[in-house]
Design a protein around this motif. Structure first.
Motif, mmCIF file in Angstrom:
data_model
loop_
_atom_site.group_PDB
_atom_site.id
_atom_site.type_symbol
_atom_site.label_atom_id
_atom_site.label_comp_id
_atom_site.label_asym_id
_atom_site.label_seq_id
_atom_site.Cartn_x
_atom_site.Cartn_y
_atom_site.Cartn_z
ATOM 1 N N GLN A 121 -8.151 3.535 7.260
ATOM 2 C CA GLN A 121 -7.149 3.027 8.186
ATOM 3 C C GLN A 121 -6.135 4.136 8.474
ATOM 4 O OE1 GLN A 121 -5.483 1.969 10.703
ATOM 5 N NE2 GLN A 121 -6.098 -0.139 10.254
ATOM 6 N N PRO A 122 -6.327 4.894 9.564
ATOM 7 C CA PRO A 122 -5.427 6.019 9.848
ATOM 8 C C PRO A 122 -4.018 5.598 10.216
ATOM 9 C CG PRO A 122 -6.884 5.641 11.713
ATOM 10 C CD PRO A 122 -7.369 4.748 10.605
ATOM 11 N N ALA A 126 0.811 -1.217 0.000
ATOM 12 C CA ALA A 126 0.000 0.000 0.000
ATOM 13 C C ALA A 126 0.841 1.262 0.000
ATOM 14 C CB ALA A 126 -0.926 0.009 1.220
ATOM 15 N N VAL A 127 2.041 1.203 0.557
ATOM 16 C CA VAL A 127 2.850 2.415 0.710
ATOM 17 C C VAL A 127 3.152 3.080 -0.633
ATOM 18 C CG1 VAL A 127 5.039 3.351 1.532
ATOM 19 C CG2 VAL A 127 3.803 1.672 2.916
ATOM 20 N N PRO A 128 3.578 2.349 -1.661
ATOM 21 C CA PRO A 128 3.824 3.019 -2.952
ATOM 22 C C PRO A 128 2.564 3.654 -3.539
ATOM 23 C CG PRO A 128 4.829 0.832 -2.917
ATOM 24 C CD PRO A 128 3.941 0.919 -1.721
ATOM 25 N N VAL A 129 1.409 3.060 -3.287
ATOM 26 C CA VAL A 129 0.154 3.625 -3.779
ATOM 27 C C VAL A 129 -0.099 4.972 -3.127
ATOM 28 C CG1 VAL A 129 -2.340 3.271 -3.973
ATOM 29 C CG2 VAL A 129 -0.780 1.326 -4.210
ATOM 30 N N ALA A 189 -4.977 5.341 3.902
ATOM 31 C CA ALA A 189 -5.393 4.134 3.201
ATOM 32 C C ALA A 189 -6.864 3.826 3.461
ATOM 33 C CB ALA A 189 -4.538 2.954 3.648
ATOM 34 N N VAL A 190 -7.522 3.343 2.421
ATOM 35 C CA VAL A 190 -8.910 2.890 2.521
ATOM 36 C C VAL A 190 -8.950 1.454 2.014
ATOM 37 C CG1 VAL A 190 -11.290 3.258 1.777
ATOM 38 C CG2 VAL A 190 -9.787 5.223 2.154
ATOM 39 N N LEU A 203 -6.347 12.923 1.548
ATOM 40 C CA LEU A 203 -6.838 12.106 0.458
ATOM 41 C C LEU A 203 -7.208 10.734 1.004
ATOM 42 C CD1 LEU A 203 -4.019 12.847 -2.150
ATOM 43 C CD2 LEU A 203 -6.223 14.020 -1.942
ATOM 44 N N ALA A 204 -8.358 10.220 0.628
ATOM 45 C CA ALA A 204 -8.760 8.854 0.970
ATOM 46 C C ALA A 204 -8.369 7.965 -0.205
ATOM 47 C CB ALA A 204 -10.256 8.783 1.235
ATOM 48 N N VAL A 205 -7.400 7.095 0.001
ATOM 49 C CA VAL A 205 -6.775 6.371 -1.110
ATOM 50 C C VAL A 205 -7.096 4.877 -1.032
ATOM 51 C CG1 VAL A 205 -4.604 5.786 -2.237
ATOM 52 C CG2 VAL A 205 -4.904 8.047 -1.197
ATOM 53 N N PRO A 206 -7.849 4.334 -1.987
ATOM 54 C CA PRO A 206 -8.055 2.882 -2.029
ATOM 55 C C PRO A 206 -6.720 2.169 -2.245
ATOM 56 C CG PRO A 206 -9.633 4.027 -3.431
ATOM 57 C CD PRO A 206 -8.600 5.041 -3.042
#
Length: 205
Positions: free
Chosen positions: A138-139, A111-114, A130-131, A177-180
């Motif tokens: 997920q804070p 998820a980190v690179p995303v 992350a979402v 930003l809420a990032v899937p």
């Protein structure tokens, strides 16, 4: 993007009978080792929790005050460790972004690179959270602007501090930003059933 990292590794693990999550293993590595690998590229890394020994050279350690005061207090302790290093080494210049990550998500590394890609070029954003695939935020898997986090920590200190406070409270005023992120990357280990489902191994208490 230039970023530092704060890895949270100091919870009570009460639903695991007190077995430290950081020392559980997945695919031949401890969860803490996997979290450190997920933070690859960070200029400076702070592990907040009991010092397990054997950390990579240059890794900072810190502890929330009081111990087991929750992840918001742990984030505060991680920032304080970076600030203390600044005072000791005036030539040190920390990155403008902070990766905040709990150590109990064995697949967080994908998820980190995303998150980094989504933030690139977003000059006005104060971070990316992350979402999960089912829409849960997920804070404790996010990248936040250092100055924004410092601002909110100071504001919380004026209102009683962050001991046992919710992380969402700390982050509530940030423009995020809420990032899937990829499915499974936010799955965490709270119970032995979680561990079994994820293929995480550890000694039963």
């Amino acid at each position: 993007m230039d970023f530092d990292a704060v890895i949270l590794a100091g919870g009570k693990s009460s639903r695991l009978g007190g077995v430290p999550k950081a020392q559980l293993t997945y695919d031949g590595a401890t969860l803490l080792e996997r979290a450190l690998a997920a933070a690859y590229g960070a200029g400076c890394v702070v592990v907040v929790g009991p010092d397990p020994g054997g950390l990579p050279e240059g890794t900072l350690t810190a502890r929330e005050d009081p111990p087991f005061a929750g992840p918001a207090a742990a984030i505060e302790a991680g920032l304080a460790a970076l600030e203390a290093q600044d005072r000791q080494s005036p030539s040190t210049k920390h990155a403008p972004w902070i990766l905040v990550m709990a150590c109990d998500m064995p697949l967080a590394g994908v998820a980190v690179p995303v998150l980094l890609r989504e933030l690139a070029g977003r000059q006005n954003a104060e971070g990316a959270m992350a979402v999960s695939a089912d829409g849960r935020k997920q804070p404790l898997l996010g990248i936040y602007r250092l100055s924004a986090l410092q601002r909110e920590v100071l504001a919380a200190a004026e209102q009683g501090g962050l001991a046992n406070a919710a992380v969402f409270r700390l982050l509530a005023r940030l423009d995020l930003l809420a990032v899937p992120v990829p499915a499974g990357s936010t799955d965490d280990v709270d119970t032995w059933d979680d561990a079994a489902a994820l293929g995480v191994d550890g000694d039963l208490p």
